[in-house]
Design an enzyme around this catalytic site. Structure first.
Site, PDB file in Angstrom:
ATOM      1  N   ALA A  55       0.932  -1.140  -0.479  1.00 35.91           N
ATOM      2  CA  ALA A  55      -0.229  -0.238  -0.122  1.00 35.91           C
ATOM      3  C   ALA A  55       1.038   1.396   0.144  1.00 35.91           C
ATOM      4  O   ALA A  55       1.248   1.693   1.013  1.00 35.91           O
ATOM      5  CB  ALA A  55      -1.352   0.152   1.426  1.00 35.91           C
ATOM      6  N   ILE A  92       4.699  -1.301   3.520  1.00 35.53           N
ATOM      7  CA  ILE A  92       4.289   0.216   2.923  1.00 35.53           C
ATOM      8  C   ILE A  92       5.721   0.678   1.541  1.00 35.53           C
ATOM      9  O   ILE A  92       6.565   0.301   1.634  1.00 35.53           O
ATOM     10  CB  ILE A  92       4.631   0.849   4.520  1.00 35.53           C
ATOM     11  CG1 ILE A  92       4.554   0.723   5.548  1.00 35.53           C
ATOM     12  CG2 ILE A  92       4.460   2.621   3.901  1.00 35.53           C
ATOM     13  CD1 ILE A  92       3.121   0.962   6.106  1.00 35.53           C
ATOM     14  N   LYS A  93       4.883   0.871   0.963  1.00 37.81           N
ATOM     15  CA  LYS A  93       5.212   1.642  -0.163  1.00 37.81           C
ATOM     16  C   LYS A  93       5.994   2.683  -0.623  1.00 37.81           C
ATOM     17  O   LYS A  93       4.615   3.955  -0.146  1.00 37.81           O
ATOM     18  CB  LYS A  93       4.094   1.378  -1.373  1.00 37.81           C
ATOM     19  CG  LYS A  93       4.995   0.388  -2.829  1.00 37.81           C
ATOM     20  CD  LYS A  93       4.136  -0.134  -3.774  1.00 37.81           C
ATOM     21  CE  LYS A  93       4.759   0.486  -5.382  1.00 37.81           C
ATOM     22  NZ  LYS A  93       4.440  -0.554  -6.317  1.00 37.81           N
ATOM     23  N   ILE A  94       6.756   3.071  -0.448  1.00 39.10           N
ATOM     24  CA  ILE A  94       7.238   4.005  -0.377  1.00 39.10           C
ATOM     25  C   ILE A  94       8.540   4.708  -1.950  1.00 39.10           C
ATOM     26  O   ILE A  94       9.022   4.369  -1.827  1.00 39.10           O
ATOM     27  CB  ILE A  94       8.175   4.666   1.126  1.00 39.10           C
ATOM     28  CG1 ILE A  94       7.824   3.409   2.117  1.00 39.10           C
ATOM     29  CG2 ILE A  94       9.356   5.575   1.051  1.00 39.10           C
ATOM     30  CD1 ILE A  94       7.956   3.847   3.647  1.00 39.10           C
TER      31      ILE A  94
END
Length: 214
Positions: A56, A82-84
Site C-alpha cells: 500500500a 508500506i510502499k515508499i
C-alpha cells in the site's frame, strides 16, 4: 520466485488467487484511482482474498507525512507492506520504519545506485521498473541483473521485486537472473499460459476423442 499481481481490481485479484499462483499484491495510487473506491475499504477487500504481502503506497513526500501514513496503514493488518518512493525523505522513512519492524517496498527504482540506498536503509523489497526503462531505450533486465549481483555480493536481505512487467519474456528473464519476486499485471498473467502448440495440441486431442464417440 514469488508471484504478486500488480492491480487494485478485486475481480482480477480473486481470479489470480483462484489459480493458486498468487503470493501477494502490489497497488499504487494510479491503480487505486481506477477503481473509484475508498482506499482502506479496498485494502480490506484485498486482505480477505490474499494471505500474503499487500503493498500500500503512501502519497506524502516529506518524512513526517510518510511516517504518519505508514504507521496508519501498517496498523490495518500484519500483511500490509508500506510502499515508499525512492526519494531522500522516503529513504529516511524506510530506515526508521525498518528499525520498528515495519515492512517496506521502495518503489520507482531506476538505477543500481538507488537500489543500494534502499538496501542500506533496510527495505524489505526494492521495485525496479523494467518496462519503463525499456520505454526510454535502456535495458530494464540489465538493471535487474546488476541489482541481484550487488545484493548477493554483500548479503543484503532486501528482496528484488521486478515491477513494470510488460510481457512474459520479462518474467522469464527475471527468473533466469534470480529475482525474488515478480509483480505482474493480470493481462500478462493470462499470457503466461499461451503457446500455439498447446492450443493446437489440445484441439487435436479433443478432435480425435470425438471420433470415438461417433
Amino acid at each position: 520466485m514469488k508471484f504478486f499481481i500488480d492491480t487494485a481490481n478485486i475481480d482480477e485479484i480473486r481470479e489470480a488467487a483462484s489459480m493458486g499462483l498468487l503470493d501477494g499484491v502490489t497497488t499504487n495510487p494510479s491503480l487505486v484511482a481506477k477503481e473509484g473506491k475508498n482506499f482502506r475499504e479496498l485494502l480490506n477487500e484485498i486482505l480477505e482474498i490474499v494471505d500474503g504481502p499487500i503493498s500500500a503506497e503512501v502519497v506524502s513526500t516529506d518524512f513526517k507525512g510518510i511516517m504518519k501514513e505508514a504507521k496508519e496503514l501498517a496498523a490495518i493488518h500484519k500483511n500490509i507492506v508500506i510502499k515508499i518512493p525512492l526519494i531522500q525523505e522516503g529513504i529516511k522513512a524506510v530506515k526508521a520504519l525498518s528499525s520498528e519492524g515495519i515492512k517496506t517496498n521502495v518503489t520507482l527504482c531506476f538505477s543500481a545506485s538507488q537500489a543500494i540506498l534502499a538496501a542500506k536503509a533496510g527495505a524489505t523489497y526494492i521495485s525496479p521498473f523494467v518496462g519503463r526503462l525499456d520505454d526510454i531505450s535502456h535495458s530494464g533486465m540489465q538493471l535487474i541483473d546488476q541489482i541481484v549481483t550487488i545484493y548477493r555480493n554483500y548479503g543484503f536481505e532486501t528482496q528484488v521485486l521486478v515491477a513494470s512487467i510488460r510481457h512474459p519474456l520479462h518474467l522469464v528473464e527475471a527468473a533466469e537472473i534470480g529475482a525474488d519476486v515478480a509483480t505482474i499485471p493480470f493481462g500478462v498473467i493470462k499470457k503466461l499460459f499461451n503457446h500455439p502448440l498447446t492450443k493446437s495440441g489440445l484441439e487435436k486431442f479433443l478432435s480425435d476423442w470425438k471420433t470415438l464417440e461417433e
